[in-house]
Scaffold this motif. Structure first.
Motif, mmCIF file in Angstrom:
data_model
loop_
_atom_site.group_PDB
_atom_site.id
_atom_site.type_symbol
_atom_site.label_atom_id
_atom_site.label_comp_id
_atom_site.label_asym_id
_atom_site.label_seq_id
_atom_site.Cartn_x
_atom_site.Cartn_y
_atom_site.Cartn_z
ATOM 1 N N GLY A 35 83.967 79.102 150.574
ATOM 2 C CA GLY A 35 84.106 79.455 151.760
ATOM 3 C C GLY A 35 82.938 80.148 152.661
ATOM 4 O O GLY A 35 82.873 79.990 153.652
ATOM 5 N N ALA A 36 81.818 80.301 151.929
ATOM 6 C CA ALA A 36 80.725 81.002 152.651
ATOM 7 C C ALA A 36 79.823 80.086 153.248
ATOM 8 O O ALA A 36 78.958 80.390 154.015
ATOM 9 C CB ALA A 36 80.134 81.908 151.640
ATOM 10 N N THR A 37 79.941 78.714 152.803
ATOM 11 C CA THR A 37 79.053 77.828 153.178
ATOM 12 C C THR A 37 79.873 76.527 153.752
ATOM 13 O O THR A 37 80.924 76.451 153.498
ATOM 14 C CB THR A 37 78.068 77.150 152.197
ATOM 15 N N LEU A 38 79.146 75.888 154.651
ATOM 16 C CA LEU A 38 79.831 74.534 155.023
ATOM 17 C C LEU A 38 78.846 73.568 155.447
ATOM 18 O O LEU A 38 77.639 73.763 155.387
ATOM 19 C CB LEU A 38 80.932 74.935 156.347
ATOM 20 N N SER A 39 78.984 72.493 155.454
ATOM 21 C CA SER A 39 77.982 71.282 155.741
ATOM 22 C C SER A 39 77.830 71.155 157.212
ATOM 23 O O SER A 39 78.790 71.741 157.796
ATOM 24 C CB SER A 39 78.610 69.926 155.075
#
Length: 114
Positions: free
Chosen positions: A14-18
């Motif tokens: 959940g700390a990153t996203l595309s």
């Protein structure tokens, strides 16, 4: 090999996203994301999802970018509109289901009266 704190952020769920998810979730354009990366305000990593190349961004930095660009209330309003749409869809679905149950109730009542 131990992870440093910087590396740990990239692997937390959940700390990153595309970049594509950032466009959908935050209403950003690809050009905005790329311009911000070039300006050095966003960290990114190249990755692939199901064989398609994309950029992996830090969710917190994207949220800060949106707050900076559109203001603090933008995300709240966008999330409220999204939730309102989901609630309205659920209400319509329940209304259809209620209509079907009312129809079935009438059929059963008619059968019992015969």
């Amino acid at each position: 090999m131990a992870y440093t704190e910087d590396q740990a952020v990239w692997v937390q769920k959940g700390a990153t996203l595309s970049d594509k998810t950032a466009q959908k979730e935050f209403g950003l354009r690809q050009e905005d994301i790329l311009a911000t990366i070039r300006a050095g305000k966003l960290q990114y990593r190249h990755t692939t999802l199901y064989g398609n190349p994309c950029l992996k961004l830090m969710r917190e930095e994207v949220a800060c970018l949106v707050n900076e660009k559109y203001g603090m209330d933008y995300l709240k309003q966008r999330n409220a509109k999204t939730e309102l749409g989901k609630v309205q869809t659920a209400i319509r679905s329940l209304q259809r289901k209620l209509a079907q149950l009312e129809k079935r109730k009438a059929e059963l009542m008619a059968m019992l009266d015969v």
